[in-house]
Design a protein around this motif. Sequence first.
Motif, PDB file in Angstrom:
ATOM      1  N   HIS A   1       0.842  -1.186   0.000  1.00  0.00           N
ATOM      2  CA  HIS A   1       0.000   0.000   0.000  1.00  0.00           C
ATOM      3  C   HIS A   1       0.880   1.239   0.000  1.00  0.00           C
ATOM      4  CE1 HIS A   1      -2.862  -3.037   1.402  1.00  0.00           C
ATOM      5  NE2 HIS A   1      -3.761  -2.284   0.804  1.00  0.00           N
ATOM      6  N   THR A   2       0.333   2.311  -0.542  1.00  0.00           N
ATOM      7  CA  THR A   2       1.074   3.550  -0.576  1.00  0.00           C
ATOM      8  C   THR A   2       0.157   4.717  -0.248  1.00  0.00           C
ATOM      9  OG1 THR A   2       2.648   4.844  -1.885  1.00  0.00           O
ATOM     10  CG2 THR A   2       0.690   4.045  -3.036  1.00  0.00           C
ATOM     11  N   THR A   3       0.759   5.863   0.003  1.00  0.00           N
ATOM     12  CA  THR A   3       0.016   7.099   0.253  1.00  0.00           C
ATOM     13  C   THR A   3       0.368   8.082  -0.850  1.00  0.00           C
ATOM     14  OG1 THR A   3       0.064   6.743   2.639  1.00  0.00           O
ATOM     15  CG2 THR A   3      -0.328   8.997   1.882  1.00  0.00           C
ATOM     16  N   LEU A   4      -0.653   8.682  -1.448  1.00  0.00           N
ATOM     17  CA  LEU A   4      -0.435   9.659  -2.503  1.00  0.00           C
ATOM     18  C   LEU A   4      -0.857  11.039  -2.020  1.00  0.00           C
ATOM     19  CD1 LEU A   4      -1.662   8.343  -5.975  1.00  0.00           C
ATOM     20  CD2 LEU A   4       0.660   8.913  -5.287  1.00  0.00           C
ATOM     21  N   THR A   5      -0.070  12.039  -2.355  1.00  0.00           N
ATOM     22  CA  THR A   5      -0.435  13.422  -2.058  1.00  0.00           C
ATOM     23  C   THR A   5      -0.548  14.175  -3.381  1.00  0.00           C
ATOM     24  OG1 THR A   5       0.816  13.280  -0.005  1.00  0.00           O
ATOM     25  CG2 THR A   5       0.201  15.481  -0.761  1.00  0.00           C
ATOM     26  N   VAL A   6      -1.707  14.764  -3.634  1.00  0.00           N
ATOM     27  CA  VAL A   6      -1.955  15.452  -4.899  1.00  0.00           C
ATOM     28  C   VAL A   6      -2.434  16.871  -4.614  1.00  0.00           C
ATOM     29  CG1 VAL A   6      -3.304  15.446  -7.039  1.00  0.00           C
ATOM     30  CG2 VAL A   6      -2.586  13.284  -6.010  1.00  0.00           C
ATOM     31  N   ASP A   7      -1.756  17.847  -5.211  1.00  0.00           N
ATOM     32  CA  ASP A   7      -2.214  19.233  -5.127  1.00  0.00           C
ATOM     33  C   ASP A   7      -2.925  19.547  -6.441  1.00  0.00           C
ATOM     34  OD1 ASP A   7      -2.637  21.928  -4.947  1.00  0.00           O
ATOM     35  OD2 ASP A   7      -0.626  22.382  -4.211  1.00  0.00           O
ATOM     36  N   ASN A   8      -4.255  19.652  -6.393  1.00  0.00           N
ATOM     37  CA  ASN A   8      -4.998  19.871  -7.634  1.00  0.00           C
ATOM     38  C   ASN A   8      -5.251  21.354  -7.892  1.00  0.00           C
ATOM     39  OD1 ASN A   8      -7.082  20.559  -5.916  1.00  0.00           O
ATOM     40  ND2 ASN A   8      -8.509  19.021  -6.646  1.00  0.00           N
ATOM     41  N   GLY A   9      -4.553  22.220  -7.170  1.00  0.00           N
ATOM     42  CA  GLY A   9      -4.695  23.654  -7.373  1.00  0.00           C
ATOM     43  C   GLY A   9      -5.674  24.286  -6.402  1.00  0.00           C
ATOM     44  N   GLU A  10      -6.704  23.535  -6.052  1.00  0.00           N
ATOM     45  CA  GLU A  10      -7.699  24.043  -5.111  1.00  0.00           C
ATOM     46  C   GLU A  10      -7.412  23.580  -3.701  1.00  0.00           C
ATOM     47  OE1 GLU A  10     -11.638  23.116  -6.396  1.00  0.00           O
ATOM     48  OE2 GLU A  10     -11.220  23.706  -8.455  1.00  0.00           O
TER      49      GLU A  10
ATOM     50  N   ARG B   1      -4.777   7.808   1.442  1.00  0.00           N
ATOM     51  CA  ARG B   1      -4.036   6.798   2.187  1.00  0.00           C
ATOM     52  C   ARG B   1      -4.513   5.403   1.829  1.00  0.00           C
ATOM     53  NH1 ARG B   1      -3.845   7.004   7.963  1.00  0.00           N
ATOM     54  NH2 ARG B   1      -1.767   6.182   7.666  1.00  0.00           N
ATOM     55  N   ASN B   2      -3.631   4.425   2.048  1.00  0.00           N
ATOM     56  CA  ASN B   2      -3.997   3.014   1.917  1.00  0.00           C
ATOM     57  C   ASN B   2      -4.370   2.625   0.488  1.00  0.00           C
ATOM     58  OD1 ASN B   2      -3.922   0.777   3.584  1.00  0.00           O
ATOM     59  ND2 ASN B   2      -6.143   0.670   3.720  1.00  0.00           N
ATOM     60  N   ILE B   3      -3.674   3.192  -0.486  1.00  0.00           N
ATOM     61  CA  ILE B   3      -3.915   2.852  -1.884  1.00  0.00           C
ATOM     62  C   ILE B   3      -3.167   1.564  -2.221  1.00  0.00           C
ATOM     63  CG2 ILE B   3      -3.563   3.582  -4.279  1.00  0.00           C
ATOM     64  CD1 ILE B   3      -3.601   6.472  -3.217  1.00  0.00           C
TER      65      ILE B   3
ATOM     66  N   ILE C   1      -7.393   5.430 -11.985  1.00  0.00           N
ATOM     67  CA  ILE C   1      -8.687   6.021 -12.361  1.00  0.00           C
ATOM     68  C   ILE C   1      -9.527   6.258 -11.113  1.00  0.00           C
ATOM     69  CG2 ILE C   1     -10.872   5.523 -13.545  1.00  0.00           C
ATOM     70  CD1 ILE C   1      -9.087   4.031 -15.667  1.00  0.00           C
ATOM     71  N   ARG C   2      -9.526   5.285 -10.207  1.00  0.00           N
ATOM     72  CA  ARG C   2     -10.295   5.446  -8.967  1.00  0.00           C
ATOM     73  C   ARG C   2      -9.712   6.565  -8.111  1.00  0.00           C
ATOM     74  NH1 ARG C   2     -10.116   0.038  -6.146  1.00  0.00           N
ATOM     75  NH2 ARG C   2     -11.187   1.181  -4.505  1.00  0.00           N
ATOM     76  N   VAL C   3      -8.387   6.736  -8.156  1.00  0.00           N
ATOM     77  CA  VAL C   3      -7.740   7.834  -7.423  1.00  0.00           C
ATOM     78  C   VAL C   3      -8.235   9.172  -7.983  1.00  0.00           C
ATOM     79  CG1 VAL C   3      -5.528   9.015  -7.087  1.00  0.00           C
ATOM     80  CG2 VAL C   3      -5.706   6.554  -6.701  1.00  0.00           C
ATOM     81  N   GLU C   4      -8.257   9.287  -9.328  1.00  0.00           N
ATOM     82  CA  GLU C   4      -8.740  10.508  -9.974  1.00  0.00           C
ATOM     83  C   GLU C   4     -10.172  10.823  -9.538  1.00  0.00           C
ATOM     84  OE1 GLU C   4      -7.459  12.641 -12.359  1.00  0.00           O
ATOM     85  OE2 GLU C   4      -5.461  11.780 -12.111  1.00  0.00           O
ATOM     86  N   GLU C   5     -11.004   9.772  -9.508  1.00  0.00           N
ATOM     87  CA  GLU C   5     -12.405   9.953  -9.137  1.00  0.00           C
ATOM     88  C   GLU C   5     -12.519  10.420  -7.694  1.00  0.00           C
ATOM     89  OE1 GLU C   5     -14.273   6.599 -12.167  1.00  0.00           O
ATOM     90  OE2 GLU C   5     -14.072   6.151 -10.033  1.00  0.00           O
ATOM     91  N   SER C   6     -11.698   9.857  -6.825  1.00  0.00           N
ATOM     92  CA  SER C   6     -11.736  10.247  -5.420  1.00  0.00           C
ATOM     93  C   SER C   6     -11.335  11.707  -5.255  1.00  0.00           C
ATOM     94  CB  SER C   6     -10.789   9.368  -4.599  1.00  0.00           C
ATOM     95  OG  SER C   6     -11.189   8.022  -4.659  1.00  0.00           O
ATOM     96  N   ILE C   7     -10.347  12.137  -6.040  1.00  0.00           N
ATOM     97  CA  ILE C   7      -9.877  13.512  -5.946  1.00  0.00           C
ATOM     98  C   ILE C   7     -10.943  14.480  -6.466  1.00  0.00           C
ATOM     99  CG2 ILE C   7      -8.184  15.166  -6.847  1.00  0.00           C
ATOM    100  CD1 ILE C   7      -6.155  12.791  -6.758  1.00  0.00           C
ATOM    101  N   SER C   8     -11.553  14.159  -7.603  1.00  0.00           N
ATOM    102  CA  SER C   8     -12.564  15.068  -8.144  1.00  0.00           C
ATOM    103  C   SER C   8     -13.821  15.079  -7.284  1.00  0.00           C
ATOM    104  CB  SER C   8     -12.889  14.729  -9.603  1.00  0.00           C
ATOM    105  OG  SER C   8     -13.189  13.376  -9.743  1.00  0.00           O
ATOM    106  N   ALA C   9     -14.054  14.020  -6.507  1.00  0.00           N
ATOM    107  CA  ALA C   9     -15.221  13.973  -5.628  1.00  0.00           C
ATOM    108  C   ALA C   9     -15.094  14.956  -4.469  1.00  0.00           C
ATOM    109  CB  ALA C   9     -15.411  12.560  -5.086  1.00  0.00           C
ATOM    110  N   THR C  10     -13.899  15.501  -4.250  1.00  0.00           N
ATOM    111  CA  THR C  10     -13.717  16.450  -3.148  1.00  0.00           C
ATOM    112  C   THR C  10     -13.979  17.885  -3.603  1.00  0.00           C
ATOM    113  OG1 THR C  10     -11.370  16.867  -3.585  1.00  0.00           O
ATOM    114  CG2 THR C  10     -11.894  14.988  -2.168  1.00  0.00           C
ATOM    115  N   LYS C  11     -14.295  18.093  -4.874  1.00  0.00           N
ATOM    116  CA  LYS C  11     -14.354  19.437  -5.444  1.00  0.00           C
ATOM    117  C   LYS C  11     -15.354  20.376  -4.769  1.00  0.00           C
ATOM    118  CE  LYS C  11     -12.445  19.096 -10.054  1.00  0.00           C
ATOM    119  NZ  LYS C  11     -12.676  18.563 -11.381  1.00  0.00           N
ATOM    120  N   SER C  12     -16.469  19.808  -4.292  1.00  0.00           N
ATOM    121  CA  SER C  12     -17.504  20.682  -3.747  1.00  0.00           C
ATOM    122  C   SER C  12     -17.179  21.138  -2.323  1.00  0.00           C
ATOM    123  CB  SER C  12     -18.843  19.954  -3.756  1.00  0.00           C
ATOM    124  OG  SER C  12     -18.746  18.804  -2.945  1.00  0.00           O
ATOM    125  N   GLN C  13     -16.126  20.580  -1.759  1.00  0.00           N
ATOM    126  CA  GLN C  13     -15.821  20.911  -0.375  1.00  0.00           C
ATOM    127  C   GLN C  13     -14.903  22.124  -0.290  1.00  0.00           C
ATOM    128  OE1 GLN C  13     -14.589  17.328   1.622  1.00  0.00           O
ATOM    129  NE2 GLN C  13     -16.090  16.127   0.497  1.00  0.00           N
TER     130      GLN C  13
END
Length: 75
Positions: A18-27, A33-35, A54-66
């Motif tokens: 498992h790994t942990t990814l940190t992504v700065d999407n600008g916002e 965690r636990n990928i 692809i699932r990581v991308e979806e998880s990141i875009s799902a945070t957009k409204s927050q």
Amino acid sequence: MKNKNLCMICGGSAKEGHTTLTVDNGERLVVLRNIPAMVCTNCGEEWIANDTAIRVEESISATKSQKSQVEILAF
Ligand SMILES: [Zn+2]
């Protein structure tokens, strides 16, 4: 997928982990965690499968409204 158990950096063998990814999407900064990932037993390189990416991308875009600046998600 072909050669998914071989490291692209050193050619060493990898095991599932498992790994942990940190992504700065600008916002905001999104920490996932636990990928599920392949981890090279020789050099420590980590990588994730395409369908996982692809699932990581979806998880990141799902945070957009927050409105928070940092999201820490368990994958
Ligand atoms: Zn390696």
